[in-house]
Each structure stands twice: as C-alpha cells, then as structure tokens.
Write a protein that holds these residues in place. Structure first.
Motif, PDB file in Angstrom:
ATOM      1  N   PHE A 199     -29.037 -11.529  15.507  1.00  0.00           N
ATOM      2  CA  PHE A 199     -28.696 -12.088  14.210  1.00  0.00           C
ATOM      3  C   PHE A 199     -27.237 -12.540  14.251  1.00  0.00           C
ATOM      4  N   LEU A 200     -26.857 -13.457  13.375  1.00  0.00           N
ATOM      5  CA  LEU A 200     -25.478 -13.924  13.327  1.00  0.00           C
ATOM      6  C   LEU A 200     -24.511 -12.770  13.056  1.00  0.00           C
ATOM      7  N   THR A 201     -24.913 -11.838  12.209  1.00  0.00           N
ATOM      8  CA  THR A 201     -24.039 -10.701  11.911  1.00  0.00           C
ATOM      9  C   THR A 201     -23.784  -9.832  13.138  1.00  0.00           C
ATOM     10  N   ASP A 202     -24.757  -9.736  14.039  1.00  0.00           N
ATOM     11  CA  ASP A 202     -24.559  -8.997  15.294  1.00  0.00           C
ATOM     12  C   ASP A 202     -23.445  -9.634  16.115  1.00  0.00           C
ATOM     13  N   VAL A 203     -23.478 -10.952  16.151  1.00  0.00           N
ATOM     14  CA  VAL A 203     -22.547 -11.704  16.989  1.00  0.00           C
ATOM     15  C   VAL A 203     -21.130 -11.676  16.417  1.00  0.00           C
ATOM     16  N   VAL A 204     -20.994 -11.950  15.132  1.00  0.00           N
ATOM     17  CA  VAL A 204     -19.672 -11.966  14.505  1.00  0.00           C
ATOM     18  C   VAL A 204     -19.009 -10.590  14.598  1.00  0.00           C
ATOM     19  N   SER A 205     -19.783  -9.552  14.339  1.00  0.00           N
ATOM     20  CA  SER A 205     -19.249  -8.194  14.439  1.00  0.00           C
ATOM     21  C   SER A 205     -18.875  -7.867  15.877  1.00  0.00           C
ATOM     22  N   GLY A 206     -19.670  -8.342  16.836  1.00  0.00           N
ATOM     23  CA  GLY A 206     -19.360  -8.129  18.241  1.00  0.00           C
ATOM     24  C   GLY A 206     -18.075  -8.819  18.656  1.00  0.00           C
ATOM     25  N   TRP A 207     -17.899 -10.052  18.203  1.00  0.00           N
ATOM     26  CA  TRP A 207     -16.650 -10.772  18.499  1.00  0.00           C
ATOM     27  C   TRP A 207     -15.443  -9.985  17.991  1.00  0.00           C
ATOM     28  N   ALA A 208     -15.526  -9.523  16.756  1.00  0.00           N
ATOM     29  CA  ALA A 208     -14.392  -8.843  16.130  1.00  0.00           C
ATOM     30  C   ALA A 208     -14.041  -7.551  16.854  1.00  0.00           C
ATOM     31  N   LEU A 209     -15.051  -6.733  17.137  1.00  0.00           N
ATOM     32  CA  LEU A 209     -14.780  -5.454  17.790  1.00  0.00           C
ATOM     33  C   LEU A 209     -14.323  -5.663  19.233  1.00  0.00           C
ATOM     34  N   GLY A 210     -14.883  -6.658  19.911  1.00  0.00           N
ATOM     35  CA  GLY A 210     -14.456  -6.956  21.270  1.00  0.00           C
ATOM     36  C   GLY A 210     -13.007  -7.401  21.331  1.00  0.00           C
ATOM     37  N   ALA A 211     -12.603  -8.232  20.378  1.00  0.00           N
ATOM     38  CA  ALA A 211     -11.211  -8.692  20.323  1.00  0.00           C
ATOM     39  C   ALA A 211     -10.269  -7.529  20.039  1.00  0.00           C
ATOM     40  N   PHE A 212     -10.669  -6.653  19.148  1.00  0.00           N
ATOM     41  CA  PHE A 212      -9.850  -5.482  18.824  1.00  0.00           C
ATOM     42  C   PHE A 212      -9.649  -4.603  20.054  1.00  0.00           C
ATOM     43  N   ILE A 213     -10.729  -4.347  20.773  1.00  0.00           N
ATOM     44  CA  ILE A 213     -10.656  -3.508  21.975  1.00  0.00           C
ATOM     45  C   ILE A 213      -9.771  -4.159  23.035  1.00  0.00           C
ATOM     46  N   ALA A 214      -9.871  -5.474  23.192  1.00  0.00           N
ATOM     47  CA  ALA A 214      -9.064  -6.177  24.185  1.00  0.00           C
ATOM     48  C   ALA A 214      -7.574  -6.073  23.873  1.00  0.00           C
ATOM     49  N   ILE A 215      -7.214  -6.284  22.616  1.00  0.00           N
ATOM     50  CA  ILE A 215      -5.802  -6.260  22.228  1.00  0.00           C
ATOM     51  C   ILE A 215      -5.220  -4.859  22.356  1.00  0.00           C
ATOM     52  N   ILE A 216      -5.905  -3.892  21.768  1.00  0.00           N
ATOM     53  CA  ILE A 216      -5.420  -2.505  21.823  1.00  0.00           C
ATOM     54  C   ILE A 216      -5.449  -1.992  23.258  1.00  0.00           C
ATOM     55  N   GLY A 217      -6.528  -2.289  23.974  1.00  0.00           N
ATOM     56  CA  GLY A 217      -6.657  -1.819  25.345  1.00  0.00           C
ATOM     57  C   GLY A 217      -5.576  -2.377  26.252  1.00  0.00           C
ATOM     58  N   PHE A 218      -5.250  -3.641  26.085  1.00  0.00           N
ATOM     59  CA  PHE A 218      -4.224  -4.246  26.939  1.00  0.00           C
ATOM     60  C   PHE A 218      -2.848  -3.673  26.616  1.00  0.00           C
ATOM     61  N   ARG A 219      -2.584  -3.414  25.352  1.00  0.00           N
ATOM     62  CA  ARG A 219      -1.302  -2.803  24.979  1.00  0.00           C
ATOM     63  C   ARG A 219      -1.163  -1.433  25.622  1.00  0.00           C
ATOM     64  N   ILE A 220      -2.217  -0.643  25.550  1.00  0.00           N
ATOM     65  CA  ILE A 220      -2.175   0.705  26.127  1.00  0.00           C
ATOM     66  C   ILE A 220      -2.006   0.637  27.640  1.00  0.00           C
ATOM     67  N   TYR A 221      -2.740  -0.275  28.288  1.00  0.00           N
ATOM     68  CA  TYR A 221      -2.634  -0.410  29.740  1.00  0.00           C
ATOM     69  C   TYR A 221      -1.218  -0.799  30.140  1.00  0.00           C
ATOM     70  N   ARG A 222      -0.634  -1.754  29.451  1.00  0.00           N
ATOM     71  CA  ARG A 222       0.727  -2.198  29.760  1.00  0.00           C
ATOM     72  C   ARG A 222       1.740  -1.068  29.595  1.00  0.00           C
ATOM     73  N   ARG A 223       1.512  -0.264  28.581  1.00  0.00           N
ATOM     74  CA  ARG A 223       2.438   0.845  28.323  1.00  0.00           C
ATOM     75  C   ARG A 223       2.420   1.846  29.473  1.00  0.00           C
ATOM     76  N   PHE A 224       1.211   2.164  29.964  1.00  0.00           N
ATOM     77  CA  PHE A 224       1.105   3.112  31.058  1.00  0.00           C
ATOM     78  C   PHE A 224       1.505   2.474  32.394  1.00  0.00           C
ATOM     79  N   ALA A 225       1.239   1.180  32.559  1.00  0.00           N
ATOM     80  CA  ALA A 225       1.556   0.506  33.821  1.00  0.00           C
ATOM     81  C   ALA A 225       3.060   0.405  34.047  1.00  0.00           C
ATOM     82  N   LYS A 226       3.834   0.388  32.958  1.00  0.00           N
ATOM     83  CA  LYS A 226       5.289   0.278  33.072  1.00  0.00           C
ATOM     84  C   LYS A 226       5.946   1.597  33.492  1.00  0.00           C
ATOM     85  N   ARG A 227       5.198   2.692  33.393  1.00  0.00           N
ATOM     86  CA  ARG A 227       5.778   3.999  33.722  1.00  0.00           C
ATOM     87  C   ARG A 227       5.886   4.194  35.236  1.00  0.00           C
TER      88      ARG A 227
END
Length: 201
Positions: free
Chosen positions: A173-201
C-alpha cells in the motif's frame, strides 16, 4: 538541548507514526487501493520491465551483493562499505521488527506473490537507508562538484523509485511505502551520525 537540525531529523518519524495510525485504524485502505488502480491504469504496462528490474535491486540478495561489493573495494571499504552496511543492517532489523509487530497483510491485488507482512515496506525503507548511507559516506570523500551532484541525484532518486515500484506491482500500500521511506531516512541520518562519532575516536 536538542538542536534545530535534530528537530528536523526527528520530524522524519512523523510520517511513519501517522502511517502507523492509519494502518491500525484502517483509515486509508480505500485510498491506497484507488492509488494502485490509478497507477496501473495510467502507466501499465509501459513500466513493467524497468520497474521489475528496479524492484529486484531491492531484494535481500541484491542488497547483500551491493554491500559486499562496497566492502571488498579496498579504497572505500572502511569509509563507505562499513557505514553503509551497518546502516542497512539496522534498517533491516527495524523493518522486520515493525512488520512482525504491526502484522499488516499484503494487498489483495498483488501482481506477484510476497509472503511477508506489508507495513512498512522493506524495499522502500532499506533502500532509503542504504542509499542515504552510501550518499553520506561518498560525499565525505568525493570532492568534484559534478560527481557529487550525480551521486546525490542517483542516491536520492533510487529509493523513491524503488518505493513506487512496490505500489505499481501491488505488493504494498502507499502508506507502507511512505512510512518506510521516512523511517529509513531517519535510521540513515542517526546511524551515520553515531558511526562518525565512534569512527573519530
């Protein structure tokens, strides 16, 4: 104190939770069905072949293959392969968990068989997480403006087209897709920030 950019990131969760509420209440099933038939009546069968190729790129085997390729290229395995792979893995776990908890059945008008639950779309969510993770990683090492523009256009376009193919073939359904886009983008942004923080140590 939460910074302004953090508020913008957390706002990405809004479409996911709004979609979740709609799913749990059944408020958009009629609308979702109309969207599918409109897309089919407007664009089928002209997009069958290219969309089939694109949706196949979002299958687990294809995603794993892409991550493996990124991990075995010496010059980018640490700077691109690892963060992209970790972000995609987190997205996959979150997606499988959400599907199990919500347990939304697939649309009745599927054009080919899918056996897992429907909400949120794994193709939309995982491709958004993977391609944004890839984008963030590559932009740190690619300096040429034209190359950065091409990479950005590709990585942003792919997950959106991927999600559209899932609605086109009636497996989501369209709602499956839109919700998937949003949660995937959130995970990518937060995940990359966390990875960068640990990678700099």
């Amino acid at each position: 104190m939460i910074k302004e950019k953090d508020w913008l990131t957390y706002l990405l969760l809004a479409p996911f939770f709004i979609g979740l509420i709609f799913v749990l209440t059944g408020a958009t099933e009629e609308f979702d069905t109309k969207v599918f038939y409109w897309i089919q009546n407007t664009f089928a069968p002209f997009l069958d072949v290219p969309f089939k190729i694109i949706t196949t790129l979002g299958n687990p085997k294809s995603v794993i293959a892409i991550i493996v390729i990124l991990l075995i290229i010496p010059k980018i395995n640490k700077t691109v392969g690892i963060p992209t792979g970790l972000i995609t893995l987190v997205s996959w776990v979150a997606n499988e968990t959400a599907k199990a908890l919500v347990s939304r059945s697939r649309p009745e008008f599927m054009l080919f068989e899918e056996t897992s639950y429907s909400f949120p779309s794994g193709h939309a969510m995982n491709s958004m997480a993977m391609y944004l993770g890839l984008l963030f990683s590559l932009l740190l090492i690619v300096k040429k403006k034209k190359a950065r523009i091409i990479i950005s256009a590709f990585c942003i376009t792919m997950p959106f087209v991927m999600g559209i193919t899932r609605v086109y073939f009636g497996v989501h359904f369209l709602t499956d897709v839109v919700s998937g886009w949003a949660l995937g983008a959130f995970i990518a942004i937060i995940g990359f920030r966390i990875y960068r923080r640990f990678a700099k140590r």
